[in-house]
Design a protein around this motif. Structure first.
Motif, PDB file in Angstrom:
ATOM      1  N   HIS A   1      91.235  -2.854 -28.468  1.00  0.00           N
ATOM      2  CA  HIS A   1      92.397  -1.809 -28.344  1.00  0.00           C
ATOM      3  C   HIS A   1      92.878  -1.743 -26.763  1.00  0.00           C
ATOM      4  CE1 HIS A   1      94.227   2.125 -28.435  1.00  0.00           C
ATOM      5  NE2 HIS A   1      94.371   1.878 -29.732  1.00  0.00           N
ATOM      6  N   MET A   2      94.048  -1.181 -26.555  1.00  0.00           N
ATOM      7  CA  MET A   2      94.407  -0.755 -25.320  1.00  0.00           C
ATOM      8  C   MET A   2      93.550  -0.089 -24.329  1.00  0.00           C
ATOM      9  SD  MET A   2      97.262  -2.617 -24.586  1.00  0.00           S
ATOM     10  CE  MET A   2      97.906  -1.805 -23.032  1.00  0.00           C
ATOM     11  N   ARG A   3      92.843   0.663 -24.819  1.00  0.00           N
ATOM     12  CA  ARG A   3      91.825   1.437 -23.841  1.00  0.00           C
ATOM     13  C   ARG A   3      90.726   0.565 -23.316  1.00  0.00           C
ATOM     14  NH1 ARG A   3      91.258   3.692 -29.151  1.00  0.00           N
ATOM     15  NH2 ARG A   3      89.966   2.775 -30.053  1.00  0.00           N
ATOM     16  N   ASP A   4      90.629  -0.758 -23.968  1.00  0.00           N
ATOM     17  CA  ASP A   4      89.627  -1.487 -23.397  1.00  0.00           C
ATOM     18  C   ASP A   4      90.179  -2.460 -22.223  1.00  0.00           C
ATOM     19  OD1 ASP A   4      87.619  -1.162 -25.336  1.00  0.00           O
ATOM     20  OD2 ASP A   4      88.644  -2.478 -26.661  1.00  0.00           O
ATOM     21  N   LEU A   5      91.472  -2.266 -21.750  1.00  0.00           N
ATOM     22  CA  LEU A   5      92.047  -2.977 -20.732  1.00  0.00           C
ATOM     23  C   LEU A   5      91.381  -2.777 -19.597  1.00  0.00           C
ATOM     24  CD1 LEU A   5      94.518  -4.918 -20.153  1.00  0.00           C
ATOM     25  CD2 LEU A   5      95.850  -2.684 -19.689  1.00  0.00           C
ATOM     26  N   PRO A   6      90.963  -1.735 -19.092  1.00  0.00           N
ATOM     27  CA  PRO A   6      90.122  -1.623 -17.751  1.00  0.00           C
ATOM     28  C   PRO A   6      88.915  -2.337 -17.861  1.00  0.00           C
ATOM     29  CG  PRO A   6      90.930   0.894 -18.455  1.00  0.00           C
ATOM     30  CD  PRO A   6      91.185  -0.372 -19.508  1.00  0.00           C
ATOM     31  N   VAL A   7      88.215  -2.430 -19.208  1.00  0.00           N
ATOM     32  CA  VAL A   7      87.067  -3.155 -19.148  1.00  0.00           C
ATOM     33  C   VAL A   7      87.325  -4.615 -19.089  1.00  0.00           C
ATOM     34  CG1 VAL A   7      84.840  -3.615 -20.582  1.00  0.00           C
ATOM     35  CG2 VAL A   7      86.355  -1.228 -20.743  1.00  0.00           C
ATOM     36  N   TRP A   8      88.352  -5.121 -19.810  1.00  0.00           N
ATOM     37  CA  TRP A   8      88.749  -6.490 -19.723  1.00  0.00           C
ATOM     38  C   TRP A   8      89.063  -6.959 -18.306  1.00  0.00           C
ATOM     39  CZ3 TRP A   8      92.072  -5.479 -24.624  1.00  0.00           C
ATOM     40  CH2 TRP A   8      91.242  -5.575 -25.677  1.00  0.00           C
ATOM     41  N   GLN A   9      89.882  -6.024 -17.680  1.00  0.00           N
ATOM     42  CA  GLN A   9      90.336  -6.529 -16.308  1.00  0.00           C
ATOM     43  C   GLN A   9      89.210  -6.545 -15.381  1.00  0.00           C
ATOM     44  OE1 GLN A   9      92.704  -3.032 -15.766  1.00  0.00           O
ATOM     45  NE2 GLN A   9      94.706  -4.392 -16.139  1.00  0.00           N
ATOM     46  N   ALA A  10      88.023  -5.810 -15.598  1.00  0.00           N
ATOM     47  CA  ALA A  10      86.561  -6.096 -15.060  1.00  0.00           C
ATOM     48  C   ALA A  10      85.841  -7.130 -15.548  1.00  0.00           C
ATOM     49  CB  ALA A  10      85.826  -4.703 -14.810  1.00  0.00           C
ATOM     50  N   SER A  11      86.192  -7.812 -16.600  1.00  0.00           N
ATOM     51  CA  SER A  11      85.277  -8.830 -17.059  1.00  0.00           C
ATOM     52  C   SER A  11      85.444 -10.145 -16.606  1.00  0.00           C
ATOM     53  CB  SER A  11      85.325  -8.567 -18.645  1.00  0.00           C
ATOM     54  OG  SER A  11      86.427  -9.183 -19.074  1.00  0.00           O
ATOM     55  N   ASN A  12      84.638 -11.040 -16.931  1.00  0.00           N
ATOM     56  CA  ASN A  12      84.652 -12.390 -16.556  1.00  0.00           C
ATOM     57  C   ASN A  12      85.606 -13.190 -17.911  1.00  0.00           C
ATOM     58  OD1 ASN A  12      83.904 -15.103 -15.686  1.00  0.00           O
ATOM     59  ND2 ASN A  12      83.075 -15.282 -17.671  1.00  0.00           N
ATOM     60  N   LEU A  13      85.503 -12.689 -19.060  1.00  0.00           N
ATOM     61  CA  LEU A  13      86.202 -13.046 -20.217  1.00  0.00           C
ATOM     62  C   LEU A  13      86.605 -11.897 -21.079  1.00  0.00           C
ATOM     63  CD1 LEU A  13      87.288 -15.563 -21.848  1.00  0.00           C
ATOM     64  CD2 LEU A  13      84.969 -15.652 -22.805  1.00  0.00           C
ATOM     65  N   ALA A  14      88.034 -12.050 -21.234  1.00  0.00           N
ATOM     66  CA  ALA A  14      88.373 -10.943 -22.110  1.00  0.00           C
ATOM     67  C   ALA A  14      88.579 -11.270 -23.709  1.00  0.00           C
ATOM     68  CB  ALA A  14      89.758 -10.394 -21.827  1.00  0.00           C
ATOM     69  N   ILE A  15      87.611 -10.943 -24.377  1.00  0.00           N
ATOM     70  CA  ILE A  15      87.725 -11.492 -25.856  1.00  0.00           C
ATOM     71  C   ILE A  15      88.202 -10.411 -26.754  1.00  0.00           C
ATOM     72  CG2 ILE A  15      86.069 -12.426 -27.736  1.00  0.00           C
ATOM     73  CD1 ILE A  15      83.714 -12.725 -25.534  1.00  0.00           C
ATOM     74  N   LEU A  16      88.987 -10.837 -27.341  1.00  0.00           N
ATOM     75  CA  LEU A  16      90.110  -9.954 -28.123  1.00  0.00           C
ATOM     76  C   LEU A  16      89.838 -10.243 -29.687  1.00  0.00           C
ATOM     77  CD1 LEU A  16      93.386 -10.577 -26.368  1.00  0.00           C
ATOM     78  CD2 LEU A  16      91.492  -9.232 -25.558  1.00  0.00           C
ATOM     79  N   VAL A  17      89.484  -8.911 -30.388  1.00  0.00           N
ATOM     80  CA  VAL A  17      89.345  -8.972 -31.814  1.00  0.00           C
ATOM     81  C   VAL A  17      90.314  -7.882 -32.467  1.00  0.00           C
ATOM     82  CG1 VAL A  17      87.331  -7.593 -31.798  1.00  0.00           C
ATOM     83  CG2 VAL A  17      87.665  -9.272 -33.736  1.00  0.00           C
ATOM     84  N   ASN A  18      90.803  -8.402 -33.523  1.00  0.00           N
ATOM     85  CA  ASN A  18      91.765  -7.203 -34.310  1.00  0.00           C
ATOM     86  C   ASN A  18      92.685  -6.601 -33.742  1.00  0.00           C
ATOM     87  OD1 ASN A  18      90.320  -7.730 -36.764  1.00  0.00           O
ATOM     88  ND2 ASN A  18      89.075  -6.037 -36.323  1.00  0.00           N
TER      89      ASN A  18
END
Length: 182
Positions: free
Chosen positions: A142-159
């Motif tokens: 979800h979009m609310r995960d954007l800050p977490v993905w931005q801080a991560s090494n790899l943003a893995i997207l599901v659904n």
């Protein structure tokens, strides 16, 4: 996938195809519909407090939740490669620990409690504090995960929706599945 970098897994709409706040609300209101009048007062004390009130009033059968097979398969692949896998969720720690025990795939659990809602920026902050900037891979939906993905090494997207894909295209991403309703 890098086995030296932990995989952090979101719960709602990622590991399961539902939301435990919604599930616990429905279960609570089926038993005691009059409690809906208390929701605003509980929410005024924070989302974590609301979740804590709901777990006191209902129990969810963890084994019957709709688990996302794509996510489970990816976690299994990572586990076989020796990757540490952690469940990190805004759901209440009571349910998160039950899910982790049921699945028997997670090395640790990070979750919300009545004082703290582990979501969005809060989740990103706690994960960076524990693993460092870009020190983890994160699977979310979800979009609310954007800050977490931005801080991560790899943003893995599901659904994910097309909007989420557009917002994360500048990141190092792996798309496991898209929503059917584009």
């Amino acid at each position: 996938m890098n086995k030296n970098i932990p995989l952090i897994v979101d719960l709602d709409h990622t590991l399961i195809d539902t939301d435990l706040l919604v599930e616990s609300s429905i279960a609570t209101l089926k038993k005691s519909p009059w409690l809906v009048a208390l929701y605003p007062f509980w929410l005024l004390q924070g989302k974590g407090y609301l979740k804590a009130q709901l777990i006191q009033r209902c129990d969810i059968n963890i084994s019957t939740l709709p688990y996302n097979q794509t996510t489970v398969d990816y976690i299994n692949k990572c586990k076989k490669a020796g990757t540490q896998v952690i469940l990190a969720t805004a759901s209440h720690e009571f349910y998160a620990r039950k899910v982790a025990k049921h699945m028997d795939l997670f090395d640790d659990v990070m979750a919300s409690n009545k004082h703290f809602n582990l979501s969005s920026h809060n989740k990103a902050y706690k994960l960076v504090e524990r693993f460092g900037e870009q020190g983890f891979d994160y699977i979310g939906d979800h979009m609310r995960d954007l800050p977490v993905w931005q801080a991560s090494n790899l943003a893995i997207l599901v659904n994910v929706s097309t909007k989420v894909i557009r917002k994360t295209q500048h990141l190092n991403t792996l798309i496991l599945s898209k929503k059917n309703n584009f």
